[in-house]
Design a protein around this motif. Sequence first.
Motif, PDB file in Angstrom:
ATOM      1  N   GLU A   1       0.823  -1.202   0.000  1.00 56.07           N
ATOM      2  CA  GLU A   1       0.000   0.000   0.000  1.00 56.07           C
ATOM      3  C   GLU A   1       0.863   1.261   0.000  1.00 56.07           C
ATOM      4  OE1 GLU A   1      -3.817   1.855   2.471  1.00 56.07           O
ATOM      5  OE2 GLU A   1      -2.553   0.289   3.359  1.00 56.07           O
ATOM      6  N   ASP A   2       0.513   2.193  -0.912  1.00 59.69           N
ATOM      7  CA  ASP A   2       1.151   3.510  -1.016  1.00 59.69           C
ATOM      8  C   ASP A   2       2.596   3.470  -1.487  1.00 59.69           C
ATOM      9  OD1 ASP A   2      -1.188   4.708  -0.154  1.00 59.69           O
ATOM     10  OD2 ASP A   2      -0.575   4.708   1.949  1.00 59.69           O
ATOM     11  N   PHE A   3       3.088   2.322  -1.964  1.00 55.46           N
ATOM     12  CA  PHE A   3       4.442   2.287  -2.493  1.00 55.46           C
ATOM     13  C   PHE A   3       4.604   3.380  -3.557  1.00 55.46           C
ATOM     14  CE2 PHE A   3       7.777   1.070  -5.370  1.00 55.46           C
ATOM     15  CZ  PHE A   3       8.760   0.578  -4.536  1.00 55.46           C
ATOM     16  N   PRO A   4       5.723   4.150  -3.586  1.00 56.77           N
ATOM     17  CA  PRO A   4       6.990   3.925  -2.871  1.00 56.77           C
ATOM     18  C   PRO A   4       7.080   4.579  -1.496  1.00 56.77           C
ATOM     19  CG  PRO A   4       7.270   5.676  -4.439  1.00 56.77           C
ATOM     20  CD  PRO A   4       5.854   5.198  -4.609  1.00 56.77           C
ATOM     21  N   SER A   5       5.993   5.136  -0.972  1.00 63.10           N
ATOM     22  CA  SER A   5       6.017   5.632   0.403  1.00 63.10           C
ATOM     23  C   SER A   5       6.090   4.454   1.372  1.00 63.10           C
ATOM     24  CB  SER A   5       4.754   6.458   0.688  1.00 63.10           C
ATOM     25  OG  SER A   5       4.678   7.574  -0.189  1.00 63.10           O
ATOM     26  N   SER A   6       6.499   4.710   2.585  1.00 60.60           N
ATOM     27  CA  SER A   6       6.618   3.648   3.587  1.00 60.60           C
ATOM     28  C   SER A   6       5.255   3.017   3.872  1.00 60.60           C
ATOM     29  CB  SER A   6       7.203   4.206   4.887  1.00 60.60           C
ATOM     30  OG  SER A   6       8.515   4.693   4.672  1.00 60.60           O
ATOM     31  N   TYR A   7       5.253   1.713   4.093  1.00 62.37           N
ATOM     32  CA  TYR A   7       4.005   1.032   4.406  1.00 62.37           C
ATOM     33  C   TYR A   7       3.570   1.366   5.841  1.00 62.37           C
ATOM     34  CZ  TYR A   7       7.482  -2.329   6.205  1.00 62.37           C
ATOM     35  OH  TYR A   7       8.555  -2.921   6.834  1.00 62.37           O
ATOM     36  N   LYS A   8       2.307   1.118   6.112  1.00 64.01           N
ATOM     37  CA  LYS A   8       1.735   1.465   7.413  1.00 64.01           C
ATOM     38  C   LYS A   8       2.090   0.430   8.473  1.00 64.01           C
ATOM     39  CE  LYS A   8      -2.210   3.809   5.264  1.00 64.01           C
ATOM     40  NZ  LYS A   8      -3.683   3.823   5.074  1.00 64.01           N
ATOM     41  N   PRO A   9       2.241   0.858   9.731  1.00 62.33           N
ATOM     42  CA  PRO A   9       2.494  -0.096  10.818  1.00 62.33           C
ATOM     43  C   PRO A   9       1.218  -0.845  11.183  1.00 62.33           C
ATOM     44  CG  PRO A   9       2.289   2.112  11.699  1.00 62.33           C
ATOM     45  CD  PRO A   9       2.235   2.256  10.197  1.00 62.33           C
ATOM     46  N   ASN A  10       1.401  -1.986  11.819  1.00 62.78           N
ATOM     47  CA  ASN A  10       0.283  -2.795  12.331  1.00 62.78           C
ATOM     48  C   ASN A  10      -0.792  -3.044  11.269  1.00 62.78           C
ATOM     49  OD1 ASN A  10       1.332  -2.968  15.009  1.00 62.78           O
ATOM     50  ND2 ASN A  10       0.647  -0.862  15.361  1.00 62.78           N
ATOM     51  N   SER A  11      -0.349  -3.450  10.106  1.00 63.74           N
ATOM     52  CA  SER A  11      -1.290  -3.679   9.014  1.00 63.74           C
ATOM     53  C   SER A  11      -1.219  -5.131   8.537  1.00 63.74           C
ATOM     54  CB  SER A  11      -0.998  -2.746   7.831  1.00 63.74           C
ATOM     55  OG  SER A  11       0.274  -3.030   7.270  1.00 63.74           O
ATOM     56  N   LYS A  12      -2.292  -5.537   7.868  1.00 64.15           N
ATOM     57  CA  LYS A  12      -2.343  -6.851   7.249  1.00 64.15           C
ATOM     58  C   LYS A  12      -3.083  -6.730   5.932  1.00 64.15           C
ATOM     59  CE  LYS A  12      -3.784 -11.644   7.891  1.00 64.15           C
ATOM     60  NZ  LYS A  12      -4.436 -12.640   8.795  1.00 64.15           N
ATOM     61  N   CYS A  13      -2.414  -7.084   4.854  1.00 68.22           N
ATOM     62  CA  CYS A  13      -2.982  -6.953   3.509  1.00 68.22           C
ATOM     63  C   CYS A  13      -2.871  -8.289   2.789  1.00 68.22           C
ATOM     64  CB  CYS A  13      -2.254  -5.878   2.708  1.00 68.22           C
ATOM     65  SG  CYS A  13      -2.218  -4.247   3.492  1.00 68.22           S
ATOM     66  N   THR A  14      -3.928  -8.656   2.078  1.00 66.03           N
ATOM     67  CA  THR A  14      -3.962  -9.927   1.355  1.00 66.03           C
ATOM     68  C   THR A  14      -4.348  -9.694  -0.096  1.00 66.03           C
ATOM     69  OG1 THR A  14      -4.580 -11.141   3.364  1.00 66.03           O
ATOM     70  CG2 THR A  14      -4.989 -12.234   1.257  1.00 66.03           C
ATOM     71  N   TRP A  15      -3.529 -10.195  -1.009  1.00 63.80           N
ATOM     72  CA  TRP A  15      -3.808 -10.105  -2.442  1.00 63.80           C
ATOM     73  C   TRP A  15      -4.039 -11.511  -2.984  1.00 63.80           C
ATOM     74  CZ3 TRP A  15       0.053  -7.527   0.094  1.00 63.80           C
ATOM     75  CH2 TRP A  15       0.028  -6.121   0.051  1.00 63.80           C
ATOM     76  N   ARG A  16      -5.089 -11.686  -3.768  1.00 61.24           N
ATOM     77  CA  ARG A  16      -5.403 -12.958  -4.415  1.00 61.24           C
ATOM     78  C   ARG A  16      -5.224 -12.790  -5.919  1.00 61.24           C
ATOM     79  NH1 ARG A  16      -8.600 -12.243  -0.043  1.00 61.24           N
ATOM     80  NH2 ARG A  16      -9.822 -10.745  -1.255  1.00 61.24           N
ATOM     81  N   ILE A  17      -4.248 -13.492  -6.455  1.00 61.65           N
ATOM     82  CA  ILE A  17      -3.895 -13.389  -7.878  1.00 61.65           C
ATOM     83  C   ILE A  17      -4.498 -14.572  -8.633  1.00 61.65           C
ATOM     84  CG2 ILE A  17      -1.990 -13.359  -9.532  1.00 61.65           C
ATOM     85  CD1 ILE A  17      -0.239 -12.213  -7.262  1.00 61.65           C
ATOM     86  N   THR A  18      -5.126 -14.274  -9.770  1.00 58.41           N
ATOM     87  CA  THR A  18      -5.689 -15.313 -10.631  1.00 58.41           C
ATOM     88  C   THR A  18      -5.302 -15.030 -12.072  1.00 58.41           C
ATOM     89  OG1 THR A  18      -7.608 -15.571  -9.156  1.00 58.41           O
ATOM     90  CG2 THR A  18      -7.785 -16.508 -11.367  1.00 58.41           C
ATOM     91  N   VAL A  19      -4.703 -16.013 -12.737  1.00 51.56           N
ATOM     92  CA  VAL A  19      -4.384 -15.917 -14.159  1.00 51.56           C
ATOM     93  C   VAL A  19      -5.240 -16.942 -14.899  1.00 51.56           C
ATOM     94  CG1 VAL A  19      -2.045 -15.094 -13.700  1.00 51.56           C
ATOM     95  CG2 VAL A  19      -2.456 -17.545 -13.957  1.00 51.56           C
ATOM     96  N   PRO A  20      -5.293 -16.899 -16.226  1.00 53.18           N
ATOM     97  CA  PRO A  20      -6.168 -17.823 -16.964  1.00 53.18           C
ATOM     98  C   PRO A  20      -5.913 -19.290 -16.628  1.00 53.18           C
ATOM     99  CG  PRO A  20      -5.407 -16.078 -18.410  1.00 53.18           C
ATOM    100  CD  PRO A  20      -4.658 -15.911 -17.126  1.00 53.18           C
ATOM    101  N   VAL A  21      -6.995 -20.062 -16.638  1.00 54.40           N
ATOM    102  CA  VAL A  21      -6.909 -21.502 -16.376  1.00 54.40           C
ATOM    103  C   VAL A  21      -5.962 -22.151 -17.387  1.00 54.40           C
ATOM    104  CG1 VAL A  21      -8.226 -23.657 -16.320  1.00 54.40           C
ATOM    105  CG2 VAL A  21      -9.229 -21.563 -15.401  1.00 54.40           C
TER     106      VAL A  21
END
Length: 262
Positions: A54-74
Amino acid sequence: MDRPGCVWLLSSVLLYLGAGWLPTQTQAQQTNYTRPVFLCGGDLVADSGFVGSEDFPSSYKPNSKCTWRITVPVGNVVMLTFRVMDLEADALCRYDYLDAYNGHSKMLQKLGRFCGTFRPGAVISTGNTMMLDMVTDDGTQGRGFVAYFSGVASDENEQQFCGGKITKSQGEITTPNWPENKYPPGTTCSWLITVDPGMVIVVRFDKFLLEADPYCRFDYVAFFNGGQKDDSRLIGKFCGDRAPESVLRRRRQSHVSFTDCA
């Protein structure tokens, strides 16, 4: 009565301590470029794209949890290549870290945990999905990470890239660049081997030379008796310079993971 088996050879090479490199951008690549906006998590469904903290290239936030789900073609697998890695450094990645999973669940095999400033090698799933989970504490913050994901055809050519799905009765898997060159530092590879019903898998080691450690905490290859889920039993975790004995898999699927912690 013995059951038919499938033979897979595993070859490894020396640890490479040099830094990796990236091709320089051409003038055409540098023009008409719009910097992506990175959010804390989300669903990324595309042939390819960028993912970042989040917010790259600025520093990320403290006490955070981020989840990304990536899907490409079958029919493809996910190849994740890191462009920037800048998380709080710790030998065990206990504070700020990025976990990569072999699918959209923490119940699936973890492909790696990353932190610090060393850019890992390519991470490749065995299917068309991957999940990234970034956790930070209230201490030191860095810029975070940026990675490029793409769908790569899983054509059962185990030499095409590091990792993927293999459905052959016999063959060979190796570390990247074998035998011409040493494998890149920070490499993480994951293979899912599946054979026909009624058959089992026998793995025989040909060449084997990884960093030695009594607990194989750094460079190692691990074998699981089953598919991609965490309930697949760990058969063995190997490192050092002595080739392990042949191992028989009692199921028709085996998950193989190679990790170089650089």
